[in-house]
Design a protein around this motif. Sequence first.
Motif, PDB file in Angstrom:
ATOM      1  N   GLY A 226       5.147  -7.972   0.655  1.00  0.00           N
ATOM      2  CA  GLY A 226       6.638  -8.006   1.085  1.00  0.00           C
ATOM      3  C   GLY A 226       7.440  -7.310   0.045  1.00  0.00           C
ATOM      4  O   GLY A 226       8.743  -7.644   0.435  1.00  0.00           O
TER       5      GLY A 226
ATOM      6  N   GLY B 151       8.104  -4.750  -1.115  1.00  0.00           N
ATOM      7  CA  GLY B 151       8.902  -3.316  -0.806  1.00  0.00           C
ATOM      8  C   GLY B 151       7.868  -2.113  -1.314  1.00  0.00           C
ATOM      9  O   GLY B 151       8.611  -1.246  -1.420  1.00  0.00           O
ATOM     10  N   LYS B 152       6.619  -2.570  -1.644  1.00  0.00           N
ATOM     11  CA  LYS B 152       5.758  -1.194  -2.116  1.00  0.00           C
ATOM     12  C   LYS B 152       5.861  -0.099  -1.232  1.00  0.00           C
ATOM     13  O   LYS B 152       5.885   1.133  -1.728  1.00  0.00           O
ATOM     14  CB  LYS B 152       4.301  -1.899  -2.427  1.00  0.00           C
ATOM     15  CG  LYS B 152       4.434  -2.709  -3.611  1.00  0.00           C
ATOM     16  CD  LYS B 152       3.071  -3.280  -3.776  1.00  0.00           C
ATOM     17  CE  LYS B 152       2.255  -4.043  -2.489  1.00  0.00           C
ATOM     18  NZ  LYS B 152       3.084  -5.226  -1.961  1.00  0.00           N
ATOM     19  N   THR B 153       5.294  -0.563   0.062  1.00  0.00           N
ATOM     20  CA  THR B 153       5.126   0.797   1.078  1.00  0.00           C
ATOM     21  C   THR B 153       6.414   1.535   1.111  1.00  0.00           C
ATOM     22  O   THR B 153       6.363   2.635   1.186  1.00  0.00           O
ATOM     23  CB  THR B 153       4.529   0.146   2.363  1.00  0.00           C
ATOM     24  OG1 THR B 153       3.497  -0.566   2.016  1.00  0.00           O
ATOM     25  CG2 THR B 153       4.097   1.111   3.193  1.00  0.00           C
ATOM     26  N   THR B 154       7.420   0.725   1.527  1.00  0.00           N
ATOM     27  CA  THR B 154       8.846   1.332   1.771  1.00  0.00           C
ATOM     28  C   THR B 154       9.224   2.054   0.512  1.00  0.00           C
ATOM     29  O   THR B 154       9.745   3.312   0.704  1.00  0.00           O
ATOM     30  CB  THR B 154       9.892   0.436   1.998  1.00  0.00           C
ATOM     31  OG1 THR B 154       9.333  -0.620   3.028  1.00  0.00           O
ATOM     32  CG2 THR B 154      11.066   0.906   2.538  1.00  0.00           C
TER      33      THR B 154
ATOM     34  N   GLN C 256       1.730   1.647   8.475  1.00  0.00           N
ATOM     35  CA  GLN C 256       3.130   1.779   8.264  1.00  0.00           C
ATOM     36  C   GLN C 256       3.258   3.136   7.332  1.00  0.00           C
ATOM     37  O   GLN C 256       4.164   3.785   7.186  1.00  0.00           O
ATOM     38  CB  GLN C 256       3.442   0.616   7.265  1.00  0.00           C
ATOM     39  CG  GLN C 256       4.878   0.071   7.067  1.00  0.00           C
ATOM     40  CD  GLN C 256       4.991  -0.803   6.126  1.00  0.00           C
ATOM     41  OE1 GLN C 256       4.099  -1.642   5.720  1.00  0.00           O
ATOM     42  NE2 GLN C 256       6.008  -1.234   5.438  1.00  0.00           N
TER      43      GLN C 256
ATOM     44  N   LYS D 173      15.820  -4.440  -2.230  1.00  0.00           N
ATOM     45  CA  LYS D 173      16.951  -5.124  -1.338  1.00  0.00           C
ATOM     46  C   LYS D 173      18.096  -5.638  -2.231  1.00  0.00           C
ATOM     47  O   LYS D 173      18.365  -6.791  -1.930  1.00  0.00           O
ATOM     48  CB  LYS D 173      15.806  -6.395  -1.145  1.00  0.00           C
ATOM     49  CG  LYS D 173      14.494  -6.147  -0.265  1.00  0.00           C
ATOM     50  CD  LYS D 173      13.914  -7.327   0.217  1.00  0.00           C
ATOM     51  CE  LYS D 173      12.344  -6.977   0.519  1.00  0.00           C
ATOM     52  NZ  LYS D 173      11.545  -7.929   1.070  1.00  0.00           N
TER      53      LYS D 173
ATOM     54  N   ASP E  26      20.442  -4.361  -1.520  1.00  0.00           N
ATOM     55  CA  ASP E  26      21.662  -4.397  -0.192  1.00  0.00           C
ATOM     56  C   ASP E  26      22.050  -5.535   0.137  1.00  0.00           C
ATOM     57  O   ASP E  26      23.029  -5.908   0.750  1.00  0.00           O
ATOM     58  CB  ASP E  26      21.095  -3.287   0.817  1.00  0.00           C
ATOM     59  CG  ASP E  26      19.881  -3.721   1.275  1.00  0.00           C
ATOM     60  OD1 ASP E  26      19.116  -4.011   0.593  1.00  0.00           O
ATOM     61  OD2 ASP E  26      19.723  -3.520   2.695  1.00  0.00           O
TER      62      ASP E  26
ATOM     63  N   GLY F  37      18.297  -0.574   0.813  1.00  0.00           N
ATOM     64  CA  GLY F  37      18.283  -0.606   2.304  1.00  0.00           C
ATOM     65  C   GLY F  37      17.007  -0.186   2.964  1.00  0.00           C
ATOM     66  O   GLY F  37      15.918  -0.191   2.062  1.00  0.00           O
TER      67      GLY F  37
HETATM   68  P1  GDP Z   1       5.214  -4.369   0.658  1.00  0.00           P
HETATM   69  O1  GDP Z   1       4.199  -5.411   1.442  1.00  0.00           O
HETATM   70  O2  GDP Z   1       5.185  -4.468  -0.596  1.00  0.00           O
HETATM   71  O3  GDP Z   1       4.490  -3.119   0.998  1.00  0.00           O
HETATM   72  O4  GDP Z   1       6.597  -4.298   1.508  1.00  0.00           O
HETATM   73  P2  GDP Z   1       7.171  -3.336   2.616  1.00  0.00           P
HETATM   74  O5  GDP Z   1       7.531  -2.164   2.103  1.00  0.00           O
HETATM   75  O6  GDP Z   1       6.286  -3.486   3.883  1.00  0.00           O
HETATM   76  O7  GDP Z   1       8.630  -4.066   2.809  1.00  0.00           O
HETATM   77  C1  GDP Z   1       8.613  -5.439   3.129  1.00  0.00           C
HETATM   78  C2  GDP Z   1      10.085  -5.351   3.948  1.00  0.00           C
HETATM   79  O8  GDP Z   1      11.018  -5.257   3.176  1.00  0.00           O
HETATM   80  C3  GDP Z   1       9.992  -4.471   5.333  1.00  0.00           C
HETATM   81  O9  GDP Z   1      10.717  -4.881   6.398  1.00  0.00           O
HETATM   82  C4  GDP Z   1      11.159  -3.448   4.602  1.00  0.00           C
HETATM   83  O10 GDP Z   1      11.764  -2.789   5.460  1.00  0.00           O
HETATM   84  C5  GDP Z   1      11.883  -4.314   3.825  1.00  0.00           C
HETATM   85  N1  GDP Z   1      12.456  -3.442   2.440  1.00  0.00           N
HETATM   86  C6  GDP Z   1      11.741  -2.851   1.466  1.00  0.00           C
HETATM   87  N2  GDP Z   1      12.881  -2.294   0.739  1.00  0.00           N
HETATM   88  C7  GDP Z   1      13.957  -2.671   1.178  1.00  0.00           C
HETATM   89  C8  GDP Z   1      15.329  -2.652   0.549  1.00  0.00           C
HETATM   90  O11 GDP Z   1      15.606  -1.932  -0.408  1.00  0.00           O
HETATM   91  N3  GDP Z   1      16.330  -3.016   1.334  1.00  0.00           N
HETATM   92  C9  GDP Z   1      16.078  -3.860   2.305  1.00  0.00           C
HETATM   93  N4  GDP Z   1      17.119  -4.344   3.076  1.00  0.00           N
HETATM   94  N5  GDP Z   1      14.878  -4.066   3.109  1.00  0.00           N
HETATM   95  C10 GDP Z   1      13.800  -3.491   2.444  1.00  0.00           C
END
Ligand code: GDP
Length: 439
Positions: free
Chosen positions: A105, A107-110, A142, A244, A246, A271
Amino acid sequence: LQERLGNAFQKFKGQKRLDEDNVREGLREVRLALLEADVNFKVVKGFVDQVKERALGEEVMKGLNPGQQIVKIVNEELTELLGGEQQGLDLSAKPLKLMMVGLQGSGKTTSSGKLALYLRKHHGRKPYLVPADVYRPAAIDQLHTLARQLDVPAYPSTTDMNPVDICRDAMVKAAELGCDLILFDTAGRLHIDETLMDELGNIRQACSPQEILFVADAMTGQDAVTVAEAFNDKLGITGVVLTKMDGDARGGAALSIKTVTGRSVKFVGVGEKLSDMELFHPDRIASRILGMGDMMTLIEKAQSEIDEDEAKAMAEKMAKAEFDFEDFLGHMRKLKKLGSMEGLLKMIPGMGNVMKQLGKDALPEDEMRRTEAIISSMTRQERRQPALINQSRKERIARGSGVKVADVNVLIKNFKQMSKVMQAMMGGGKKKGKFGLPK
Ligand code: GDP
Ligand code: MG
């Protein structure tokens, strides 16, 4: 922070040197600001001690009070600390292999998608995305979805594959496709666990990525230190992506992580959109951690560009809520001589909006002329008591200066906003401001 410092420093007014007493007092507020920004308490202690050493005996600049002087030092030290290392990525390697690690969670994938877009757009790289989180089918989907959005190839991972095999095979596929940027999106857990760490270690060994980017959620509080430390001990991270930003997180995690791992933040996520990623700017985060926007820069500019005594007089007037259009006009005329109007104007809260409303082409100098015209069309009484300016007066002023009533409104609105912020900044008096606005 400024406001609190203002209060804390009432009794030190006029002191010319930072001594044991006023430094201790000032750093107490700084310590609180850092803790409020969620910087780890051990990190706070170390940092504050370091600042104390430097601050003691330093002279207070003319026009600043001891509190502002301490903020200035803290801000400089913090910026230095956050940016002490080279930022961005070393792009010489082809293929460049980036491994994203961090808690679930974070933000790795994003961020994998964002970096693919960023490096393609700014550096002409051809990305290849590798889903190596096989524990949740949704995680693979994803990244595949992001790949389609970006129109970049991705490895066809499935949940029955082994993550290390995926990564190894993905390098072959990327080479076949002529991709020169490979992003490994690894699995995370809610907490650090050995099995995961071993798996990540194996991926690292199989792929030798040039960068292992630790992805951290800016909202991560005091925990940031433990988590970053664990990932760094096991994998040796090379940099940090802070996501995050933002939201309203102040970004204290950046300082904690930098302190325990020695690795800087390289990118900041701002964002959910794929384009919402920026290079890291130490000065911006430093100000944000301290909670004071661009005002620090304003203090500095005021110091160097306006006569120091002048700045002090202005600050005092503002603090007493006595700053009116008369002062504003006088000040503007002086500023005009100094050049670089745009930079200065932008730093005054609210003035950036004036410029925006006028469209990109409007020169700040034009805006200055217009503002000057409007203020010149006010009567002396109106300038001293802006609250008097009602609708019919506005119409008269607009006619007199050849602008629309809306322009007069904008100026008054921005002026109100500016004096409000300035009063708060300067830690002004307790009474209500000239416009009857609560501070
Ligand atoms: P992972 O589990 O590490 O791969 O995390 P994800 O990439 O799935 O991100 C988890 C949540 O955080 C998702 O709902 C993303 O849209 C959100 N997210 C990631 N980076 C950002 C960011 O820079 N800003 C905001 N607002 N949300 C983010
Ligand atoms: Mg993921």
